[in-house]
Every structure is written in C-alpha cells, then in structure tokens.
Design a protein around this motif. Structure first.
Motif, PDB file in Angstrom:
ATOM      1  N   ASP A 627       0.846  -1.207   0.000  1.00 16.20           N
ATOM      2  CA  ASP A 627       0.000   0.000   0.000  1.00 16.20           C
ATOM      3  C   ASP A 627       0.874   1.247   0.000  1.00 16.20           C
ATOM      4  O   ASP A 627       0.624   2.211  -0.740  1.00 16.20           O
ATOM      5  CB  ASP A 627      -0.909   0.016   1.230  1.00 16.20           C
ATOM      6  N   LEU A 628       1.908   1.234   0.845  1.00 15.95           N
ATOM      7  CA  LEU A 628       2.799   2.392   0.934  1.00 15.95           C
ATOM      8  C   LEU A 628       3.557   2.601  -0.372  1.00 15.95           C
ATOM      9  O   LEU A 628       3.716   3.742  -0.836  1.00 15.95           O
ATOM     10  CB  LEU A 628       3.794   2.185   2.085  1.00 15.95           C
ATOM     11  N   ALA A 629       4.048   1.511  -0.952  1.00 15.56           N
ATOM     12  CA  ALA A 629       4.777   1.624  -2.219  1.00 15.56           C
ATOM     13  C   ALA A 629       3.872   2.160  -3.311  1.00 15.56           C
ATOM     14  O   ALA A 629       4.263   3.031  -4.111  1.00 15.56           O
ATOM     15  CB  ALA A 629       5.344   0.254  -2.609  1.00 15.56           C
ATOM     16  N   GLN A 630       2.642   1.646  -3.355  1.00 15.31           N
ATOM     17  CA  GLN A 630       1.670   2.072  -4.368  1.00 15.31           C
ATOM     18  C   GLN A 630       1.371   3.558  -4.215  1.00 15.31           C
ATOM     19  O   GLN A 630       1.338   4.317  -5.196  1.00 15.31           O
ATOM     20  CB  GLN A 630       0.389   1.253  -4.199  1.00 15.31           C
ATOM     21  N   VAL A 640      -6.756   1.382  -8.041  1.00 17.94           N
ATOM     22  CA  VAL A 640      -6.552   0.039  -7.527  1.00 17.94           C
ATOM     23  C   VAL A 640      -7.782  -0.360  -6.715  1.00 17.94           C
ATOM     24  O   VAL A 640      -8.384   0.479  -6.031  1.00 17.94           O
ATOM     25  CB  VAL A 640      -5.268  -0.048  -6.663  1.00 17.94           C
ATOM     26  N   VAL A 641      -8.156  -1.613  -6.825  1.00 18.36           N
ATOM     27  CA  VAL A 641      -9.271  -2.136  -6.024  1.00 18.36           C
ATOM     28  C   VAL A 641      -8.674  -2.824  -4.801  1.00 18.36           C
ATOM     29  O   VAL A 641      -7.887  -3.756  -4.930  1.00 18.36           O
ATOM     30  CB  VAL A 641     -10.110  -3.146  -6.834  1.00 18.36           C
ATOM     31  N   ARG A 642      -9.021  -2.368  -3.635  1.00 16.89           N
ATOM     32  CA  ARG A 642      -8.512  -2.956  -2.403  1.00 16.89           C
ATOM     33  C   ARG A 642      -9.555  -3.876  -1.789  1.00 16.89           C
ATOM     34  O   ARG A 642     -10.750  -3.637  -1.900  1.00 16.89           O
ATOM     35  CB  ARG A 642      -8.130  -1.866  -1.405  1.00 16.89           C
ATOM     36  N   GLY A 643      -9.068  -4.926  -1.123  1.00 18.09           N
ATOM     37  CA  GLY A 643      -9.954  -5.872  -0.474  1.00 18.09           C
ATOM     38  C   GLY A 643     -10.015  -5.653   1.024  1.00 18.09           C
ATOM     39  O   GLY A 643      -9.591  -4.615   1.544  1.00 18.09           O
ATOM     40  N   CYS A 689      -4.870 -13.469  -1.262  1.00 22.06           N
ATOM     41  CA  CYS A 689      -4.250 -13.930  -2.504  1.00 22.06           C
ATOM     42  C   CYS A 689      -4.491 -12.953  -3.648  1.00 22.06           C
ATOM     43  O   CYS A 689      -3.556 -12.526  -4.332  1.00 22.06           O
ATOM     44  CB  CYS A 689      -4.781 -15.319  -2.860  1.00 22.06           C
ATOM     45  N   TRP A 690      -5.755 -12.570  -3.865  1.00 24.98           N
ATOM     46  CA  TRP A 690      -6.019 -11.690  -5.008  1.00 24.98           C
ATOM     47  C   TRP A 690      -5.490 -10.284  -4.780  1.00 24.98           C
ATOM     48  O   TRP A 690      -5.033  -9.623  -5.720  1.00 24.98           O
ATOM     49  CB  TRP A 690      -7.498 -11.694  -5.392  1.00 24.98           C
ATOM     50  N   GLU A 691      -5.536  -9.827  -3.513  1.00 23.57           N
ATOM     51  CA  GLU A 691      -5.002  -8.496  -3.240  1.00 23.57           C
ATOM     52  C   GLU A 691      -3.505  -8.431  -3.500  1.00 23.57           C
ATOM     53  O   GLU A 691      -2.994  -7.500  -4.127  1.00 23.57           O
ATOM     54  CB  GLU A 691      -5.292  -8.106  -1.791  1.00 23.57           C
ATOM     55  N   ALA A 692      -2.761  -9.429  -3.007  1.00 21.12           N
ATOM     56  CA  ALA A 692      -1.314  -9.433  -3.197  1.00 21.12           C
ATOM     57  C   ALA A 692      -0.951  -9.517  -4.673  1.00 21.12           C
ATOM     58  O   ALA A 692      -0.037  -8.833  -5.150  1.00 21.12           O
ATOM     59  CB  ALA A 692      -0.694 -10.602  -2.431  1.00 21.12           C
ATOM     60  N   GLN A 695      -1.781  -6.131  -6.451  1.00 21.60           N
ATOM     61  CA  GLN A 695      -0.935  -5.024  -5.995  1.00 21.60           C
ATOM     62  C   GLN A 695       0.428  -5.037  -6.687  1.00 21.60           C
ATOM     63  O   GLN A 695       1.152  -4.050  -6.654  1.00 21.60           O
ATOM     64  CB  GLN A 695      -0.728  -5.123  -4.471  1.00 21.60           C
ATOM     65  N   LEU A 696       0.785  -6.157  -7.299  1.00 16.75           N
ATOM     66  CA  LEU A 696       2.086  -6.274  -7.952  1.00 16.75           C
ATOM     67  C   LEU A 696       2.081  -5.800  -9.397  1.00 16.75           C
ATOM     68  O   LEU A 696       3.114  -5.824 -10.068  1.00 16.75           O
ATOM     69  CB  LEU A 696       2.557  -7.736  -7.912  1.00 16.75           C
ATOM     70  N   VAL A 697       0.928  -5.367  -9.903  1.00 21.72           N
ATOM     71  CA  VAL A 697       0.809  -5.087 -11.330  1.00 21.72           C
ATOM     72  C   VAL A 697       1.730  -3.961 -11.786  1.00 21.72           C
ATOM     73  O   VAL A 697       2.313  -4.025 -12.876  1.00 21.72           O
ATOM     74  CB  VAL A 697      -0.661  -4.778 -11.691  1.00 21.72           C
ATOM     75  N   THR A 698       1.886  -2.926 -10.991  1.00 24.28           N
ATOM     76  CA  THR A 698       2.783  -1.832 -11.394  1.00 24.28           C
ATOM     77  C   THR A 698       4.180  -2.368 -11.675  1.00 24.28           C
ATOM     78  O   THR A 698       4.803  -2.031 -12.689  1.00 24.28           O
ATOM     79  CB  THR A 698       2.842  -0.757 -10.297  1.00 24.28           C
ATOM     80  N   LEU A 699       4.696  -3.209 -10.784  1.00 25.90           N
ATOM     81  CA  LEU A 699       6.010  -3.809 -10.992  1.00 25.90           C
ATOM     82  C   LEU A 699       6.020  -4.670 -12.250  1.00 25.90           C
ATOM     83  O   LEU A 699       6.924  -4.568 -13.087  1.00 25.90           O
ATOM     84  CB  LEU A 699       6.400  -4.647  -9.774  1.00 25.90           C
TER      85      LEU A 699
END
Length: 984
Positions: A627-630, A640-643, A689-692, A695-699
């Motif tokens: 979250d902080l990195a994003q 971003v959709v957060r769970g 699982c889906w949140e993690a 959240q990696l999509v930018t990378l």
C-alpha cells in the motif's frame, strides 16, 4: 492441535538394541511378514515423526520399487494396524498426507532408556562419583542384546543400525576409561580382548587393552597387540596407527612410569600431544587458514590480548573441527609444550562439564589424580598456573556457551586457543571471531573428486556440479554422498544427483554410517527455546532466497524490539543466516536449503489452521508495505481495487526504506511476494491472494515480468472462483485484461474485461467499474475503434470522478487526448493533457505525469511546435530516469529523436534513437525497439547510410508484422519503398 504420543499398555516395548522386536509383558509380538516388519522398524527408528512414503518405499524395495508402491504400503500399514490393535496400539499408527507416524510415548524403546542411562552416567562422572557412573554405564550396556536392528534386511535401516552400534562402542570406551582410572586393569583384559576381536580396527579399544596388559605386567603382550593392530591398519586401510597409539607403544617400550595409575610428575611431565588425526579430505579454506594462523602465531603483547585465541563458528557440518585440527597440526612447532584437545559436545543434549575437562587436562599435564582439586575454580586456577609459562595450544571443540569455555582458557601470553562452536561466543572478548560457512562451488566439486576420485567427477562434470549445489556445498553432506558413491563404484554421480534432487527424500539420502545431516541440524534446533523453534519453522514456509527481517515481527506480533531480539537469536544459532555484509536497519536472512527442508518437515506436521495463521500474518505485512509503495508511486492508493485483508504496520525503518525507492523495493522482494501469493492460494486465503497479486501489477508492467503476472493472477483467479469471491474475481480479471493489453493482445484482454465489468456493476463497485471501462477503452483504442474508445473513456472519467480517484481521471484524459488530436481538435487534446498534468502535480503522481508530458510532446511535434515538444519530452525523460522505468525511457527518447529529426538535427536525432534502442533491447522491449528502428532508419536515410537503414527496417518489420502495429508498419514500408526507389 498437533500429533500426540499414544499411551498404550505400559508393558509394550520396542527393542532396537539387538534383534528388532516388539514385546508385551516380556513376550514377543509376532511380526512375521517381512514388509510389515521393515515398515514398523522404520517408523520405530523415528518415533513421533512423519516418515514419508518415499522413505518407506526405499526401506522395503531399495532402488527398485513397484509401480503400485503406494497401494502396497497402504496394505502393509493396514496389516500393521491390526497387529498393533491386538496390543492396544492401533491408534498409535497415524496416517498423514505425505506418510505415516508411529506416535510412541518417550521411554517405549530400549534406545530411549539407553540414552537416559548414558546421560546419567556422564553426569555422575562429571560430579566425581565414579562408582555410580560405572554402575550406570553397565546398566546401559546391558540393554544390548547384539548388533542393533538385527534381522532387519534393509540397507536404509542398516545405516541407522551402524550409527547405533557406533554409539554403543563410544559408550563402551567411556566405561573402560573409568574402570582403568579406578585401577581395574586385570579384570578388564578379557573383556577388552573380546571387543578387539569384534572391532579390530578400533584404535581406542586397542590402546585400552595395551594399557591394561602393561599394568598387569604383560608388557610383551601389550606390544604384540600394538603390532597386530598396525599390520591390520596398513593392510586394510593403508594408514599408520594414530599418534596417540604410537606414543603409547613408545611409553610401554621404555616402561614409562606415568602409565601407572596415580603416578604424577609435576616437575616435568611429557608434553601432551592430543590432536586428532588430520582429515585426508581437507581442502580449500586458504583465506581462513591464513587468518587463523596469523591470529595464533602473532606475538601480541598482554596489553592487547593475554594470549592468542580465536572462535571458529558456523553452522553444523561446515568442517570447523577439520579446519581447527588442520591449523593446529601446522602450528605444532610453534606450540612446542604440547597441544590439548577436548570435544565439549556442545551440540549434544548433555555437554561436557568444565570440571571434567579440567580433570582431563590436568592429568595430561602430569598432575597425579589425588592432587587434583574437587572444585571447578581450584582446578581452573591450577590449570592456568601450570601453563602460565608454557607454549600450549588448546583446542576446545564444539563449545556450547561462554560459561562452559571460560574456566578452560589458559592465562599464559604464549598459549593459543581455538574454540569451535555453532554460535559465536561474543561474550568472551578475548576470542577473535572467525565465521565459517559452506565451501565455494569449486572447492565443493574438488572435495567430491577427492573422495570419489577425480576421474569420476571429470566424466560427469554437470552432474557433479548439480549434486554439490543440491546439498548446499556443505562439507558434511559432501562427505556422506561421497562415501556412499565411493562404496558403490558401479553407481554414477548422476544417479545420486537424481536421488538428492527430490526434496522429499533429500535429508533421508544424506545419511551414511553414524553421520547424518538431519541429526546435525537437529542437534542445534533441539537446543533452542520453543518460541525460537516455532519462528524458524514459520519462516521456513516462505521459500524465497532471502527473507526480510520484519517478517518476524509480523508473525510474533507485539513489540518490534522483542521480535528483533528473537530473530537475532535465530541468526546467532546459525540455522538462519544474515545476508547483509554491512549493518542495516532492514536486515535480510536466508536458510541453507538443507536447513529449510528440515524445518519444513517440522512445520508440515503442524495443523493447517496454524500454518494459515502464519501466512495470513506475513501477508498482512506485505500488503501494508505494498500500500505504501503504491501510494508513493502514484501519489495515493488510486486506480486500484482494495480488499478486506488485514494490514500490519511495519517498523519505521522498514517504511523509510520502502518509500525511498518503492519500485526497487518491489523488484527486490518479488520472489518473496510471489511465494506469498502461492502460499495464500495453498491455504485458501482468497482475499489475501487476489489483493497481493493485483498489488504487484505496477512492478509487472514496468519491468515486463509478464510470466509472473500471468502465473500469479491465474493462481488467484482459480482460488477466488472456487471460493465464490466475486469482487476478487472482478479485480483479477480486470488486471489480466491489463496484462494482455500490455502484450498488445486486445482479443485476449476483452473477454476478461467484459466479465470484470459485469461483476463490478453487479457489485455496484464504482472504482472497479471505472477501471474496467478504462481498460475496455484501451482495447478499443488499440484495435482502431476510436469512437467506441472515446465513449468508454468518457464513461470511465465520470466514474473515476464519482469514486474520488483523480489519478484515474488524469490517466483517462491523457488517453483521450491523442484521439481528439487525430480527429482534428488539437486544442481540446492540449486542454485534456494540461488538466491531466495539473491533477498529477497536485497529488504528486509522477508516473502518470510522465505519460501526460510525453503526450504533450507528441502533440507539439505533430503541430511542428518543436521547441515546446523538446521541453515536454525532456521533463518526461527526467521523471522516467528517476524511476528506472526502462520502457518509459525508451518511449521518451524515441520522441526526442523524432523531434530532433524534424528540426533537421540528424546527429542529435541519431544519438537519442541509438540510446532508445540500447535501452529497449537491454530490457527486452522488442516491440518498442522495432518502432525505434523505423525512426533510426529514417535518420540513416537522411544521412546517406542506406545499407544500415535497410537492415534496421527489415529487422523492424519482422516484429511489427507479428504485432500488427499499423502506424509503425506504414512508416517502415514507406521508408523501405524510398530505398528501393533510390536504388532502381
């Protein structure tokens, strides 16, 4: 709740110290079927452990199991359960997904009783109660009814039997030492002779018999025993007797009075020479040998250190003893007054008491037994006095703690000390710490060749390299597999590498004789405090190469400093290794792979709910940091959709580290994050699982980790669909659509995005609906449906406004602008880009700002406002370079090159485009590289470099035709046609 031992009838016992049998009330329980008998023996050797089906298969069928092995083992287990049911123990045989366990309560086996008695005998001896010690030793040895595990025809179990028999011989020698100390020489002669007949190569027993015969007045018989032993050693092993045995022969020849019990000669005893024999397989370690030699041989004054002392520490099995002995032998001339050696058994449950060690040292230095004080402090003082003016080297092998070592340290400035231990002994500042780890790859292969023969290694170089990597280049493990290969010259190294490759059986394979990697790791692990053992097991769940230290805090909860203390202690144990060469506020750790396998065996026995709690706790930490990195990357948690997963707040030092370079942090932690996604799926944690994953999509997008993107999202999608997590499915499908768009595969993206949109609309999820509409617009834009794309963009922009997501709206405006420019309304396009840039600057989102700047550059280039175009492109270039965004840098450099070309500055244009091409190729951006080649070819044509231009265009067309990029294709074909027209 974990597996619990089964309390059966108190009269049921399992006998391993002799023929294997199970008895009830002293009567043997029938075990006539060979396979059932072997399986029960294998389970009894490892009580309260899950024994894998693979291991049980090897016990029964060695290397040639039938295809129906699992079924046949199940049948045997069923038969065993019935047999055990007769004696009330059917529930003790537990089935596990990976194998079986025999849940015996401690004390059910004769080997348990033997271990307990030996521990008591050693404790009595340390306390000076020799009579009780001898009596207890006798009771322990009386439990043996013959060679261990007799009647069990399995090579695997016989390796365990050899280890048990070796332990019996060690205990027997300790017993004989005590009896000789008590002066019972004549009564031991026949018993010692019988044992020598059984074990003719056992030098310790042979020396004890020689001493007993000599004391009984039978000097010629004692010398004959020596000569027989020497002939055997030379004939069978090709080696001479040990220094200790040769010295004993010389003392018998001269009828040395110090061989008589009670004799002491404090004024001038013979210099002790107690060093063990050097290993013939010692190799490498040149730098460490030089360092130890320099420390021990350095004539420093008392103002620096009172004597030369070093603590050689490192994980079990790394060869610390062999290295210490090697250096000690090399320095014998430097320490001419003798060398003292003692194994402190620090890795055992019962360690050597300092009072016992000092008794041994004082006797070796010539103090009569009757003159040795009883108290520890008095013995330590006498020892220091005796060696104060001597050049003595003391080797204290396998030390446990500082309190065990401190009384054994000499006081003389000319003395040297080497302490080996698994933990660093930092509480003793006089010891200089030297860490020893595994061998290098080259050293490990060389050691394998030394053991099995260089020819075999040279014939199979790849298999040899693979084998040493699989076993972590650990000297103990190399010695074991080397010994097994040397004992089977008909076996290939490849066959052993294949067996070792299977993680489920690797630790089972790493056992030979009385050596086993599992027991070496266990001897360290079992001494740790319960909370530390639990933490190590929990951390072993995460299979990444390096683990961040904050994980301990997430798992343990509570105070951060307390968690730091626990993980520091874990690293001190050497089961967990710090990876950082320099001090850091964000340490990282790793397990040697063999240690991780051992710990996974333990953690796999924990209930699934307990493992899931650990995974959830660590994911809470990952998600909080992502979250902080994003937010740092995008100016907030936008688009971003957060769970509903929990978040754990990491320590401030970790947060600072993440915020300094969020994209770099994500890239570093990528293996751990991907492993966490997999673990979440394995334990059914669908929300995490889906949140993690998403959240990696930018990378994934910036670094083009498309395979990771696909795998993580397919994993998450399967889980959320299985659990009915509709919101998770919508988010993952939306992200998968982005993946296919990034690969210019709009046809694959659209089905995911349309399903995502339907689910978000069903959930009345405004932000998610905006994202899905935006991505569908991108699909339409890509395939040339500009009207359809514009409608979707406008809908997405409105939804982002309603959702309070300014960044999403800015991104949409930046994408709408090129459509309006192409449609003849550049003024509107510029307003949209200017508004998008303003939004980005207001929220601090440099990533979308760079895209808006690039689009402004494109717009100005199209209007021939070349100075404005250069200005916008240069601002964008500064941003993408700060972010280490290789694709962004390539795109912006391309725009700069086109702008310089439009200005007629061909040299500047070529420089920018060459830079863009290098960046694109280095990062694997093939499509971007192809487009750059088209522009660079146009520059080459303008410079008269037609040959290079043709090569560039032909290379570009091979990529562009596959991707169907019409604008770039048209430019490339037009340029090629120009070349063809010029050359006709």
């Amino acid at each position: 709740m974990g597996l619990q031992p089964h309390d059966a009838d108190d009269d049921v016992h399992f006998a391993l110290l002799g023929p294997f049998e199970v008895t009830r009330g002293g009567t043997s329980v029938p075990l006539q079927a060979r396979r059932s008998r072997l399986l029960l023996a294998a389970l009894a050797c490892r009580p309260r452990e899950i024994v894998s089906v693979e291991h049980l298969s090897e016990v029964v069928w060695a290397e040639d199991p039938p295809t129906t092995v699992r079924t046949q083992i199940q049948i045997c287990i069923s038969t065993l359960r019935k047999t055990l049911g007769v004696i009330g123990m059917s529930e003790a045989l537990v089935t596990h997904p990976v194998g079986y366990a025999l849940m015996l309560a401690p004390g059910r086996r004769d080997v348990d009783r033997f271990t307990e008695l030996v521990r008591g005998a050693r404790s009595a001896s340390d306390a000076g109660d020799l009579e009780t010690s001898v009596r207890t030793y006798r009771e322990a040895l009386a439990l043996w009814r013959g060679p261990a595990l007799g009647g069990v025809d399995s090579d695997v179990l016989q390796r365990r039997a050899v280890a048990l028999d070796e332990e019996r011989l060690t205990v027997l020698e300790e017993y004989f030492d005590l009896e000789l100390l008590r002066g019972r020489d004549r009564g031991l002669i026949q018993e010692l002779a019988d044992r020598i007949a059984e074990h003719p190569l056992r030098e310790k027993l042979r020396g004890q018999l020689m001493l007993a015969l000599h004391r009984a007045g039978r000097r010629s018989d004692a010398l004959q025993i020596y000569r027989e032993g020497r002939r055997l050693l030379v004939r069978e092993l090709g080696i001479e007797p040990s220094d200790e045995l040769r010295r004993l022969e010389q003392e018998i020849l001269r009828d040395a009075p110090e061989l008589n019990p009670g004799y002491g000669k404090p004024e001038g005893p013979a210099a002790p020479r107690q060093l063990p024999r050097q290993s013939r397989y010692f190799i490498g370690r040149e730098e460490t040998v030089r360092r130890l030699t320099a420390v021990l041989a350095d004539p420093r004054g008392p103002e620096d250190h009172p004597y030369r002392a070093v603590n050689l520490y490192g994980p079990g099995g790394t060869g610390k003893t062999a290295l210490a002995v090697h250096v000690a032998h090399a320095l014998q001339d430097r320490f001419g007054d003798g060398q003292l050696y003692y194994d402190l058994h620090g890795s055992n449950t019962v360690t050597a008491a300092p009072v016992r060690v000092l008794d041994h040292f004082l006797r070796a230095l010539g103090v009569p037994p009757g003159d040795i004080p009883d108290e520890l402090d008095e013995r330590a003082a006498m020892f220091r006095s005796l060696v104060a003016e001597k050049k003595i080297l003391v080797i204290l092998d396998d030390a446990a703690e500082e309190h065990q070592i401190s009384p054994l340290l000499p006081g003389g400035r000319d003395c040297g000390v080497v302490v080996t231990s698994r933990r660093p002994q930092t509480g003793l500042p006089e010891l200089e710490s030297v860490h020893l780890d595994v061998l290098t790859q080259t050293e490990a292969v060389e050691l394998l060749g030394r053991i099995v023969g260089d020819r075999r290694v040279s014939q199979e170089p790849l298999a040899s390299a693979q084998l040493v990597r699989e076993i972590d280049r650990l000297p103990l493990a190399l010695g074991i597999v080397g010994a097994r290969l040397a004992a089977s010259p008909h076996r290939t190294i490849s066959s052993m590498a294949h067996r070792i490759h299977d993680e489920r059986r690797r630790l089972d394979e790493l056992a030979h004789g009385n050596r086993a990697v599992r027991s070496t790791i266990s001897s360290t692990f079992d001494t740790l405090k319960p909370d530390l053992r639990d933490l190590l097991c929990d951390l072993s769940l995460f299979g990444a190469e390096a683990l961040p230290g904050w994980m301990a805090g997430a798992i343990l909860g509570g105070d951060t400093e307390d968690a730091n203390d626990v993980i520091d202690e874990a690293a001190t144990s050497q089961l967990l290794v710090a990876t950082d060469a320099e001090p850091t506020d964000n340490p990282r750790y790793r397990f040697h792979s063999l240690v991780r396998l051992y710990l996974r065996e333990s953690v796999d026995r924990l209930p699934a709910e307990q493992r899931a709690r650990t995974v959830r706790a660590v994911l809470a930490g990952w998600l909080g940091l992502m979250d902080l990195a994003q937010a740092q990357l995008w100016g907030g948690n936008y688009t971003v959709v957060r769970g509903g997963s929990a978040r754990w707040q990491a320590p401030e030092a970790v947060v600072r580290h993440v915020l300094t370079d969020p994209l770099g942090w994500l890239d570093t932690e990528r293996p751990g994050l991907l492993a966490a996604v997999g673990l979440a799926a394995e334990h059914g944690l669908d929300e995490e699982c889906w949140e993690a994953a998403t959240q990696l999509v930018t990378l994934f997008e910036v670094r083009q980790h498309y395979a990771d993107w696909q795998e993580s999202h397919e994993t998450a999608l399967q889980l959320v669909r299985r659990t009915g997590n509709v919101r998770g499915e919508a988010a993952v499908r939306c992200s998968l659509g982005s993946l296919h768009l990034s690969q210019r595969q709009a046809g694959r993206a659209l089905p995911h995005l349309e399903r995502s949109l339907a689910l978000f609309e069903e959930l009345d999820e405004t932000g998610g609906t905006a994202l899905a509409n935006r991505n569908i617009a991108l699909c339409l834009h890509t395939v040339g449906d500009l009207d359809g794309a514009l409608r979707r963009y406008e809908r997405a922009a409105e939804l982002f406004r309603l959702a309070g997501d300014p960044l999403g709206r800015a991104h949409v405006l930046s994408n709408m602008a090129p459509i309006h420019a192409a449609g003849g309304d550049p003024g509107r396009a510029e307003k949209e880009l200017t508004e998008a840039l303003r939004i980005c600057q207001s929220i601090g989102s440099s990533r979308v700002a760079s895209m808006s700047l690039h689009r402004l550059g494109q717009l100005c280039l199209g209007q021939r406002r070349l100075d404005d175009a250069l200005r916008w492109y240069r601002e964008a270039l500064a941003i993408v370079r700060r972010q280490a965004d290789s694709l962004g840098e390539c795109i912006v450099q391309h725009g700069l090159g086109d702008t310089h070309m439009a200005r007629g500055d061909h040299a500047e244009a070529a420089g920018c485009l060459e830079g863009a091409l290098v960046t694109a190729e280095a990062a694997g951006h093939l499509h971007a590289a192809a487009q750059v080649r088209v522009s660079l070819a146009e520059v080459c044509i303008a410079q008269g470099l037609d040959g290079r231009a043709r090569n560039l265009l032909e290379e570009a067309l091979r990529v562009l035709e596959d991707h169907d990029h019409q604008a770039a294709l048209t430019r490339a074909r037009t340029a090629l046609a120009r070349l063809d027209g010029v050359n006709r």
